[in-house]
Design a protein around this motif. Structure first.
Motif, PDB file in Angstrom:
ATOM      1  N   VAL A 334      32.909  32.425  39.407  1.00 15.91           N
ATOM      2  CA  VAL A 334      33.408  33.418  40.357  1.00 15.91           C
ATOM      3  C   VAL A 334      34.830  33.844  39.990  1.00 15.91           C
ATOM      4  N   LEU A 335      35.618  32.885  39.504  1.00 12.07           N
ATOM      5  CA  LEU A 335      37.027  33.148  39.252  1.00 12.07           C
ATOM      6  C   LEU A 335      37.281  33.965  37.997  1.00 12.07           C
ATOM      7  N   LEU A 336      36.259  34.216  37.193  1.00  7.75           N
ATOM      8  CA  LEU A 336      36.454  35.032  35.998  1.00  7.75           C
ATOM      9  C   LEU A 336      36.669  36.500  36.349  1.00  7.75           C
ATOM     10  N   PHE A 337      36.001  36.968  37.394  1.00 11.69           N
ATOM     11  CA  PHE A 337      36.091  38.383  37.760  1.00 11.69           C
ATOM     12  C   PHE A 337      37.473  38.810  38.248  1.00 11.69           C
ATOM     13  N   PRO A 338      38.160  37.988  39.065  1.00 12.33           N
ATOM     14  CA  PRO A 338      39.462  38.434  39.577  1.00 12.33           C
ATOM     15  C   PRO A 338      40.519  38.672  38.516  1.00 12.33           C
ATOM     16  N   SER A 339      40.242  38.392  37.254  1.00  8.67           N
ATOM     17  CA  SER A 339      41.214  38.692  36.203  1.00  8.67           C
ATOM     18  C   SER A 339      41.584  40.174  36.212  1.00  8.67           C
ATOM     19  N   ILE A 340      40.605  41.033  36.495  1.00  9.52           N
ATOM     20  CA  ILE A 340      40.868  42.470  36.555  1.00  9.52           C
ATOM     21  C   ILE A 340      41.769  42.794  37.743  1.00  9.52           C
ATOM     22  N   TYR A 341      41.549  42.091  38.842  1.00 13.67           N
ATOM     23  CA  TYR A 341      42.416  42.280  40.009  1.00 13.67           C
ATOM     24  C   TYR A 341      43.861  41.976  39.638  1.00 13.67           C
ATOM     25  N   TRP A 342      44.082  40.839  38.957  1.00 17.17           N
ATOM     26  CA  TRP A 342      45.449  40.435  38.601  1.00 17.17           C
ATOM     27  C   TRP A 342      46.043  41.336  37.525  1.00 17.17           C
ATOM     28  N   MET A 343      45.209  41.949  36.712  1.00 17.15           N
ATOM     29  CA  MET A 343      45.697  42.927  35.740  1.00 17.15           C
ATOM     30  C   MET A 343      46.394  44.077  36.459  1.00 17.15           C
ATOM     31  N   ASN A 491      42.059  28.781  38.297  1.00 20.18           N
ATOM     32  CA  ASN A 491      42.282  29.882  39.225  1.00 20.18           C
ATOM     33  C   ASN A 491      43.527  30.678  38.830  1.00 20.18           C
ATOM     34  N   LEU A 492      44.609  29.958  38.501  1.00 21.84           N
ATOM     35  CA  LEU A 492      45.824  30.630  38.047  1.00 21.84           C
ATOM     36  C   LEU A 492      45.624  31.266  36.673  1.00 21.84           C
ATOM     37  N   LEU A 493      44.750  30.653  35.873  1.00 24.00           N
ATOM     38  CA  LEU A 493      44.492  31.186  34.533  1.00 24.00           C
ATOM     39  C   LEU A 493      43.886  32.582  34.601  1.00 24.00           C
ATOM     40  N   CYS A 535      26.577  40.620  41.483  1.00 22.35           N
ATOM     41  CA  CYS A 535      26.260  39.327  40.871  1.00 22.35           C
ATOM     42  C   CYS A 535      26.227  38.189  41.882  1.00 22.35           C
ATOM     43  N   TYR A 536      27.111  38.217  42.889  1.00 20.31           N
ATOM     44  CA  TYR A 536      27.282  37.046  43.742  1.00 20.31           C
ATOM     45  C   TYR A 536      26.938  37.264  45.207  1.00 20.31           C
ATOM     46  N   SER A 537      26.750  38.484  45.635  1.00 18.85           N
ATOM     47  CA  SER A 537      26.403  38.714  47.032  1.00 18.85           C
ATOM     48  C   SER A 537      25.032  38.103  47.335  1.00 18.85           C
TER      49      SER A 537
END
Length: 543
Positions: A334-343, A491-493, A535-537
């Motif tokens: 799940v935590l792989l997707f938020p990388s775009i958010y942090w970008m 998560n921070l990564l 993917c996750y809903s």
């Protein structure tokens, strides 16, 4: 506590749950139940509430505040420090190195990538070599050393001697490494509330409620996020220091404040709870994954109970560890997707700072606009924790972590779209149009385009809403106790990966291409958010 759900007379519409009610002493003039047997209760008839937050958790939250204060106060001034030359007159656009927007964006983004990636290093050290507390102290020393390097190399004499740029690089590397303490300090906050089981409490009003440790943990992290938001107001101080005095004084003040925080944190250690992980978590994880690949890409086959006895000599894990690793891998997916958010989020300390410099700021420094985000968060977080989410829970409408992350994606998409539109409007304004801060000069100082910097405020307000809604405590709550440091580091990564992705947009970080850069980020964020929801809903293990 295990909760069994028997059915009355085979009627599926009348569910009841069995709770083992704990013996609780009277505290703070509140009467607690002391039952002698298992009671059957209707869950829907009792309200869920959070427990009291322990003092040890507040001590760790306070240290996280000091760390956030020093981190933001020292690093949010990087963009100006690198991009602009020294001002000709006091109060002009602050700067030191004069390397331009692309170089400043590249180094600011690299720092985000590095500082958000080093928590993995700290997590490994905490799990295998040192305790969490001693790891925090070690990395705090490294962090202060980096700030002192930045202080010494940003003095007027150092800038004139040409050592400021190599000093910046060294300072970024050392400070970013020291910032690896984030993952451990965040885990330490959660560990100060060790209760795992629900229990029944009778309030002064006579109402019986369910005290839910999960709600308590969520409340702890809401207050942590609120405290971090307050800590991130530090640039209000340092941006004015850089504008009206110097960069070296700003770095020095942050180093001194953080050093005092470390001393106070060390003094509070006697009250801390620290979970022992047994070490070697990462190494055992590597061995388990290698075994699973060799045995048909199936983690189940890596359990010692599934492996023939003659091959047990090199096995240093048990079946429980494999199950914990499975849980960790599910959370990490799940935590792989938020990388775009942090970008997208990272633009607040890089290109949005540069954008503000092309607008009319008045007496305010251009890199102070990010404070709108944190001021909004300070208002939003208590409202969400005390009013909004309790209201949704009463109506059985509380969104799942997956839904909240999706909403965060959509809001950050709107923010980047607004930034693109605003950049286009800046290019329509005189005197420099598509090349703001051009050679049109007034009294020896370059002037911005004629548009107020406060048009940026909606961007930061929208970003703040996205932060307040997104699940901060997801990784911690879903991770097993033995791997919390590592999962929090992962998560921070995701922020580090987001910064690495942002480097791909650096070629567009120049006039007149900036609208395309912000638009591209908005499109990528929207598409990623939709894919994430698809993917996750509906998957129970992620909700």
């Amino acid at each position: 506590m295990n909760i069994n759900i028997p059915y009355k007379g085979g009627d599926d519409n009348h569910k009841q749950e069995e709770y083992e009610l704990e013996s609780i002493a009277t505290r703070d003039n509140v009467e607690y139940q002391h039952p002698t047997e298992i009671e059957e209760i209707e869950l829907k008839s009792l309200r869920r509430v959070s427990d009291r937050i322990p003092a040890a958790a507040w001590y760790n939250i306070a240290f996280a505040f000091i760390e956030a204060f020093a981190y933001s106060g020292s690093t949010f001034i990087f963009q100006n420090y690198i991009q602009f030359p020294p001002p000709k007159h006091p109060g002009d656009q602050p700067g030191a190195l004069g390397k331009g927007q692309q170089t400043a964006t590249a180094w600011s983004t690299f720092f985000q990538f590095w500082s958000w990636g080093t928590p993995v290093i700290a997590a490994i050290i905490a799990d295998r070599y040192l305790s969490k507390f001693h790891t925090i102290i070690l990395f705090s020393f490294i962090f202060v050393s980096g700030l002192l390097i930045l202080t010494v190399t940003s003095t007027p004499a150092a800038i004139k001697a040409g050592v400021a740029y190599p000093g910046l690089i060294a300072g970024i590397i050392v400070t970013g490494l020291g910032d690896g303490l984030q993952s451990i300090s965040l885990v330490m906050v959660g560990e100060q509330y060790p209760r795992k089981e629900n229990f029944i409490r009778t309030l002064r009003t006579g109402e019986r409620v369910i005290v839910d440790p999960k709600l308590t943990l969520s409340s702890i992290y809401h207050y942590l996020y609120l405290t971090l938001a307050i800590g991130y107001l530090a640039p209000t101080i340092t941006t004015n220091i850089e504008k009206y005095h110097s960069f070296w004084l700003a770095f020095l003040i942050m180093a001194l404040i953080f050093s005092i925080g470390v001393v106070l944190y060390s003094w509070s250690r006697r009250w801390f709870i620290e979970t022992k992980t047994g070490g070697l978590q990462l190494w055992k994880s590597v061995l388990v994954i290698r075994m699973a690949i060799a045995r048909g890409f199936n983690l189940e086959n890596a359990k010692p109970s599934k492996i023939p006895e003659p091959h047990h000599s090199n096995i240093i894990w048990d079946d429980k560890f494999v199950e914990e690793l499975r849980t960790t891998i599910h959370a990490s997916k799940v935590l792989l997707f938020p990388s775009i958010y942090w970008m997208c989020y990272g633009q607040m300390s890089s290109n949005l700072v540069s954008q503000a410099a092309t607008m009319e700021t008045g007496i305010f420094p251009n890199d102070m606009m990010s404070q709108v985000d944190y001021i909004t968060l300070i208002i939003l977080i208590p409202f969400m924790d005390k009013v909004f989410y309790p209201m949704l829970r009463r109506r059985h409408m509380e969104p799942s972590p997956i839904t909240r992350i999706f909403i965060g994606f959509m809001l950050i998409t709107v923010a980047m779209s607004f930034a693109a539109i605003l950049q286009h409007l800046i290019y329509l304004k005189p005197p420099c149009y598509q090349f703001p801060r051009c050679n049109v000069e007034s009294g020896g100082s370059k002037v911005p385009n004629y548009i107020s910097v406060w048009w940026q405020a909606p961007i930061y307000v929208i970003v703040a809403f996205s932060e307040a809604i997104t699940s901060l405590d997801y990784a911690y709550s879903k991770s097993p106790p033995s791997m919390k440091s590592l999962v929090m580091a992962i998560n921070l990564l995701t922020s580090s990966i987001g910064s690495a992705l942002a480097l791909a947009f650096v070629p567009l970080a120049r006039d007149p291409l900036l609208p395309y850069m912000f638009s591209g980020m908005a499109i990528v964020s929207f598409v990623t958010g939709c894919l994430f929801l698809i993917c996750y809903s509906g998957k129970k293990q992620y909700n």
